[in-house]
Structure formats: C-alpha cells, structure tokens
Design an enzyme around this catalytic site. Structure first.
Site: not given
Ligand code: AMP
Length: 397
Positions: A7, A91, A180, A241, A385
């Site tokens: 990742n 990823r 996601h 965010r 993940e």
C-alpha cells in the site's frame, strides 16, 4: 503460497507478507519519509523483535529493495529468497470507470492508473510507483491491482450521477465512485457469511468508521450506494474531512478569506471534520471523547454530529434498498466505540433495530451485537484490507 501486499502513499509504503495457506501474517512493516530526509524502514517479523533501518530512500524503488532485503535478512527475515513470493497485491485508489474488479497488471492497466492521476492525484502516482518498483525488483512475479473504487462500480446510474450538466460526466468521468471499497466488499461478504444471510438477496449496510469514514449499501454483496463521491471527501464527518457541505460555503469562505480553490480544498480535506469542529483539539476520536468527558462543548457537538450523520445515512440507505437485513460496524471507531454504536442503533429503533448491551460490550471481535428480537441483525465485523487484497490477488493468480 505467499503473497506480498503493498500500500503505497506519496512518501510511505506499507507492506504485509501473508502465507495464504493459513492466512497468517509472516511479516509487516512501513517505509516512511520516502524521498525526504530521514527515511526509515520499520520491519516487524511475526514472533520476533521489531527491526528498524534508517537509510536514505530517495525513491519507492529503493524502498522496495529495502523491504526485499529485510524479508530475506538472515536474522530478521521470514523467507530465504524472493522467489518464495508468488504474487504482489497492490492497493490502488482509483480505477476510474474502467475497472469494476481487481486485475493482473499489464501495460494497459498501468495506462489506466496513469489516466486516473487527475481523479486520485495524491494516491494514484504513488500506487503506480509501487507497482513499477516491484516489477523492477521481482521481474516475472505477477502484480495485481486492487482498486478502492471497484466495489462502487456496481452502483446504478441514479446513485452515481451528480445533478450537474451531463457533459462533465461524458468529458471527465465526473460521477460518484466511492472509496474504502476493499473494506466494504470484505465486511459485507463477511456479514453475510457470519450472519447466515442469503448471499443472493441480503441487504447490508456497512459503516466503515475510522479516521476516514464511509457507509455503503449492498444487495447480495453488490454495492448499490456508498457515501463517498468523486473523491473521498463526500459523505460522513471524518477525522479531518468535512464530508457533505453546501458547495456555496466554499465560495463564501474563499471570498471572505481571500483563499484560492486549492487552499479551500486543503481546509475541507485536512483541517475540517472533528478536528476543525473542535478548533483543532484532534483528528483522533479518542481525544475528542476525552475532551467531551472533560466538559468541552465543541467536542460533544462534534461527536453528536458525527453519530447523527451516520444515522441519517443508514436511514437513507434502508429506504433506498426498501429494507435492510444487517448493519455491520467496522474500522477504528466502528470496532471500538460501543457508545457510538449504541447511540446510532437507538435512533434506528423505529425500524426494529434493538441492540444487546452485553453483546455490544466488545472491541475488535466478530460478533452479533443486536438482540435476538431485533428485526435487523447488527454486527461488529473487523475489517482487514490487507487480507482482502491478498485474497483478491490469490484468486487472480
Ligand atoms: P482507522 O482509520 O480505522 O485506523 O481508525 C482510527 C480511528 O479509530 C482513530 O480516530 C481512533 O481514535 C479511533 N478509535 C480507536 N479506538 C477507539 C475507541 N476506543 N473509541 C473511539 N475511537 C477509537
């Protein structure tokens, strides 16, 4: 079979080497400050001590070379030779409208990842660098791209279309993509399996509540709606965010404060969310909870607003699917914050959601947390993940 999961961020690279025979993590680690002074690699082999190397890493290629050396190190390593690694799963943030599934990387795939630099300016260039570094370090070993946007590609047009002139979709692919996706796909599938639901028809809402946060709605494991949009800025309130805001707010603040659009988006991405709402106490939900416990009003409002918006999205998605069989909570806040889960579920009593306080008194463990009478099964499903990427990679090689 051993699979390496990568990742890549713009200045970082996280990795896990997973033995797919028993899905155990053999080693994991992190390269930090790639391309910046003070780079270091922290390597954690399973059952052994952490190993830190501080060496310059001017590029992702050097970082991958250091990871390979650490994995094969006589003392701290877990493999004898890189030929033991059967494939590498990456990823990748954005696959645009082209990819609705993971894919073995070839020149075409790299071209699409490059064409999506506009849509994922922070992540896609780094993701491509990671792929190219692995190609150079391990020629012949297959690389698989696992896209964060793939799960959202099954959304119907009515869910992904913005109500703006259609020409922008045609010219630039402006639509809702959702992010996601790897987590939402993994958790919704796990909720169906663990909850004993019908894999063809189950209506599942997944709340991925972490530093980044999003909700998805899926039927039979296929996404029908999700809260993030063209970028990961839309939807829920997050650590830094804003999630949904009236776009006219941007113009107003920019005029008053003399900001340009990049500065404004930087504020919405990095200085808003619970961090901004509390005048900068923290982007970490635990700090906000502590501040609330100390009587800080802004922290209380931020947490209330966060929970309120998650609840509104769940209500909207239950209506969008004309029902819901299961709600699954995952990620840092979703897996750890029993009060948040309880508060969300209390507001959903009208649709027959009933939480079992004793079952809900749990962290990071797969469990049904609703009472047997609840009309909707509520579950805690820890996300993973890296394992999801490794499984997707294994399936393709
Ligand atoms: P993630 O992005 O999934 O790693 O989640 C990180 C977030 O989870 C951080 O904001 C943490 O504060 C939050 N978190 C972890 N443990 C707890 C907890 N016990 N209660 C509330 N939030 C938590």
């Amino acid at each position: 079979m051993k699979i390496l999961v990568i990742n890549c961020g713009s200045s970082s690279l996280k990795y896990q080497l997973i033995d797919m025979d028993n899905e155990s993590v053999l080693a994991k680690g992190l390269c930090e400050r790639i391309g910046i002074e003070g780079s270091k690699l922290t390597h954690q082999p399973a059952g052994k001590d952490k190993y830190v190397i501080e060496n310059p890493m001017p590029t992702h290629k050097t970082a991958i070379e250091m990871v390979m050396a650490a994995l094969q190190d006589p003392e701290h390593g877990v493999i004898k030779d890189t030929s033991e690694i059967s494939a590498i799963g990456h990823r990748v943030l954005h696959g645009g409208t082209v990819y609705s599934d993971s894919i073995v990387v070839n020149e075409d795939v790299k071209r699409v990842i490059r064409e999506c630099f506009d849509l994922g300016p922070l992540h896609n260039p780094a993701n491509l660098m990671g792929i190219e570094a692995c190609e150079a370090a391990m020629p012949g070993t297959p690389n698989v791209a696992v896209f964060d946007t793939a799960f959202g590609m099954s959304m119907p047009e009515k869910a992904y279309t913005y109500a703006i002139p259609h020409e922008y979709y045609e010219k630039y692919g402006i639509r809702r993509y959702g992010f996601h996706g790897t987590s939402h796909k993994f958790v919704s599938a796990e909720a169906i399996r663990f909850g004993g639901l019908d894999p063809e028809t189950a209506k599942v809402i997944v709340c991925h509540l972490g530093n980044g946060a999003s909700v998805s709605a899926s039927i039979g494991g296929k996404c029908v709606d999700t809260s993030m949009g063209l970028t990961p800025l839309e939807g829920l309130i997050m650590g830094t965010r804003s999630g949904d805001v009236d776009p006219a707010v941007l113009q107003f603040i920019m005029n008053k404060e003399g900001l340009d659009i990049n500065q404004m988006l930087d504020i919405l991405n990095k200085k808003s969310g619970v961090y901004g709402m509390t005048n900068g106490i923290s982007s970490d939900f635990r700090d906000i909870e502590n501040a609330k416990a100390d009587g800080n009003h802004l922290a209380e409002v931020a947490l209330d607003a966060f929970i309120y918006r998650v609840t509104k999205y769940i209500g909207a998605y239950a209506a969008a699917m004309n029902g819901v069989d299961a709600i699954a909570f995952t990620a840092g806040v979703g897996e750890n914050d029993k009060t948040g889960r309880k508060n969300i579920c209390s507001s959903l009593a009208f649709m027959g959601v009933e939480i079992d306080d004793e079952a809900n008194n749990v962290r990071g463990e797969e469990r049904v947390i609703s009472s047997p009478n609840s009309k909707v099964k509520v579950m805690l499903i820890p996300t993973n993940e890296e394992l999801a990427i490794a499984r997707e990679t294994l399936a393709l090689v």
